[in-house]
Design an enzyme around this catalytic site. Structure first.
Site, PDB file in Angstrom:
ATOM      1  N   THR A   1      91.769 163.945  42.870  1.00  0.00           N
ATOM      2  CA  THR A   1      92.688 164.060  41.737  1.00  0.00           C
ATOM      3  C   THR A   1      94.016 164.734  42.092  1.00  0.00           C
ATOM      4  O   THR A   1      95.082 164.278  41.689  1.00  0.00           O
ATOM      5  CB  THR A   1      92.002 164.831  40.596  1.00  0.00           C
TER       6      THR A   1
ATOM      7  N   LYS B   1      93.513 168.102  32.567  1.00  0.00           N
ATOM      8  CA  LYS B   1      93.315 168.917  33.780  1.00  0.00           C
ATOM      9  C   LYS B   1      94.598 169.606  34.216  1.00  0.00           C
ATOM     10  O   LYS B   1      95.660 168.970  34.267  1.00  0.00           O
ATOM     11  CB  LYS B   1      92.879 168.021  34.941  1.00  0.00           C
TER      12      LYS B   1
ATOM     13  N   ASP C   1      87.705 159.800  34.030  1.00  0.00           N
ATOM     14  CA  ASP C   1      87.166 160.442  35.230  1.00  0.00           C
ATOM     15  C   ASP C   1      85.874 161.200  34.928  1.00  0.00           C
ATOM     16  O   ASP C   1      84.872 161.052  35.632  1.00  0.00           O
ATOM     17  CB  ASP C   1      88.192 161.408  35.809  1.00  0.00           C
TER      18      ASP C   1
ATOM     19  N   HIS D   1      84.311 159.931  43.891  1.00  0.00           N
ATOM     20  CA  HIS D   1      85.410 159.237  44.566  1.00  0.00           C
ATOM     21  C   HIS D   1      85.885 160.199  45.642  1.00  0.00           C
ATOM     22  O   HIS D   1      85.330 161.287  45.789  1.00  0.00           O
ATOM     23  CB  HIS D   1      86.516 158.917  43.568  1.00  0.00           C
TER      24      HIS D   1
HETATM   25 ZN   LIG Z   1      91.031 162.272  39.339  1.00  0.00          ZN
END
Ligand SMILES: [Zn+2]
Length: 560
Positions: A74, A152, A300, A490
């Site tokens: 991210t 985030k 996500d 990921h």
């Molecule tokens: Zn991410």
């Protein structure tokens, strides 16, 4: 190029220039959908009815965009979006790295600022070594406003860069929060979110209504796959209300907060706040262009919690589409000339068990990579008495407590790389020194880069691990996270994590679709040209959004 005689003629007609200026957008809306892989975009493309439908039907669609670097996490991903640089250039080479102290450094840790209510966790842009589109816009015209919101901190901070007007992210306990630079007033900084946070808190205490699944066709996915017997936790059912203690607000319950995070609610809250800031700051209403950066985190969290091929992601796609549609209607109502770009910070892989059911060699591997390597080294003829490595963000760091000569480190590194390259869960392991020497071939399409080139785009001499690892495709760490809440992930150099959609949409201008690959580092120079803002050298290139003879990359050419 305009013929010289015509240019002279145009120059004598003031309205010609004014007409050109009038077409420039006064508001750039940059949207990142966290973990929105190109695979998921393609899979649900025909189902979109609202916001994503508008963007696809009228926008410039690149279904093969790339976060072309190896470290598809991210923080690095968001750092490429509005800087025009790969993580090697932004310095954000992972979500966390080891050093300078003994504990991992979080990518947006920033001791120069404070975060209200979080004295132990200051968050800011100190680690970001590149400037952003918002900074270029402000350098060109100090009246331009730069605002970012996200679920985030690492998304909002990397998209807004240094010195934004406002930056907010979701904090489970505190609602939307921000950072406060030295000398600034915390209350003043939080004022724009005070009313929004109050509304959310009231809603929480009243026990939030459970939303209905939007897309009935998602039910067909309900019977696939098993992870620990509980892959199909239905996210429409919140944790038991009775778990909340009578004397304690429900919002303080840990299970509830986790459920909220891995649900479409986080995006709803983020877009509600974006709308509120749009109106509060009157964005796009003056001649100096503004930037509103939004990162939507729910996709996500849902991907990590439930995998990305189940009913939960299917339903999230319907919610995302609907919420974006409602947000675009709010934008329309302002009557400002806006342009939207939508992309992602990285892709993702479904839960390994479901991937395997479909015939792929998916596997889970013990997350304690360092333990395996350290045990091997202890048993080798190198006679190491203590642990040599710590594993952080897809790499092995030499422990700083080791008192080793350069020669000893080289010998241990060589031996470890050899060991890793023999493991069934490793495709290739690279010493950092080797990757630092890689020359990326200019102009090589992102889908044809070598593994070494991918790593070279997200390496840093100081911050990167001493040994970088490409695990076998379809490999997932077990557990994915420390408390076993997540089942899918990921972060790899493989295309399911690198390939993301990139869609530009200029309402009122015809769009086109191009399957040839572009990169997320192309976004910032493309947008800068649209608002005629010069920028420093970047890794990306301007994409011409005009399908006919015009060229949106032609600017006044003022040097930065
Ligand atoms: Zn991410």
């Amino acid at each position: 190029m305009i013929p010289k005689t015509l240019a002279v003629l145009l120059g004598s007609l003031p309205f010609a220039l004014t007409a050109g200026a009038a077409e420039k957008p006064t508001l750039i809306v940059a949207i990142s959908v966290d973990q929105f892989s190109a695979g998921i975009f393609d899979q649900y493309r025909d189902h979109y009815k609202a916001g994503l439908r508008r963007m696809i039907d009228a926008g410039v669609v690149f279904p093969n965009g790339y976060q072309s670097h190896a470290a598809t996490e991210t923080c690095p991903g968001h750092s490429t979006l509005l800087t025009g640089k790969h993580p090697t250039g932004t310095g954000i080479i992972a979500n966390e790295w080891l050093g300078p102290g003994p504990k991992p450094t979080y990518c947006v840790s920033d001791p120069s600022v404070t975060v209200p209510g979080r004295p132990e966790a200051p968050r800011g842009p100190a680690n970001l070594r590149a400037s952003t589109l918002g900074e270029w816009m402000k350098a060109r015209n100090p009246a331009s406003r730069v605002i970012a919101v996200s679920g985030k901190d690492r998304a909002a901070i990397n998209m807004s860069g240094h010195g934004p007007d406002a930056v907010f992210w979701w904090d489970d306990e505190l609602g939307f929060n921000t950072y406060v630079p030295p000398g600034a007033d915390a209350n003043q900084r939080l004022e724009p979110v005070a009313a929004v946070n109050e509304t959310i808190a009231k809603r929480w205490d009243k026990k939030l209504p459970v939303w209905k699944p939007l897309d009935a066709s998602c039910k067909r996915l309900d019977s696939e796959g098993i992870y620990g017997g509980s892959l199909h936790v239905n996210h429409h059912v919140p944790p038991d209300w009775r778990l909340a203690k009578a004397d304690q607000p429900y919002r303080s319950d840990k299970a509830f907060k986790r459920w909220v995070r891995a649900s479409p609610i986080v995006d709803e809250l983020t877009l509600d706040l974006a709308t509120s800031l749009l109106n509060r700051f009157q964005l796009g209403r003056s001649s100096a262009p503004d930037l509103l950066a939004i990162s939507l985190s729910a996709t996500d969290y849902i991907g990590h919690r439930y995998g990305n091929e189940g009913p939960e992601m299917c339903d999230q796609m319907a919610h995302l589409d609907q919420r974006l549609g409602a947000f675009f209607e709010k934008l329309d109502a302002t009557k400002v000339r806006y342009v939207v770009v939508l992309t992602a910070d990285h892709g993702g892989l479904d839960a390994a068990e479901r991937v395997r059911l479909k015939g792929f060699p998916a596997q889970r591997m013990d997350k304690d990579v360092a333990k395996e390597v350290n045990e091997y080294l202890r048993g080798s003829d190198l006679h190491l008495g203590t642990d040599a490595f710590e594993y952080v963000s897809y790499g092995l760091y030499f422990l700083r407590s080791q008192n080793l000569t350069a020669d000893q480190r080289q010998t241990i590194s060589d031996s470890t790389v050899r060991f890793l390259n023999q493991q069934p869960w490793v495709t290739r392991a690279f010493p950092k020194a080797e990757i630092l020497k890689v020359k990326i071939r200019p102009g090589v399409p992102p889908d044809e880069m070598t593994l070494e080139e991918r790593f070279a785009e997200s390496v840093d001499a100081e911050r990167s691990a001493d040994i970088l690892i490409a695990f076998k495709p379809y490999t997932t760490m077990d557990p994915v996270d420390a408390d076993g809440f997540y089942i899918a992930e990921h972060g790899t150099p493989w295309n399911y994590d690198r390939r993301v959609p990139i869609v530009f949409w200029r309402p009122g201008h015809p769009g086109y679709e191009q399957y040839l690959p572009i990169e997320t580092v192309d976004i910032a120079p493309t947008l800068a040209a649209l608002v005629d803002v010069p920028h420093p050298p970047v890794d990306g290139r301007c994409i011409d959004l005009d399908s006919s003879a015009g060229n949106t990359c032609e600017t006044t050419g003022n040097a930065f």
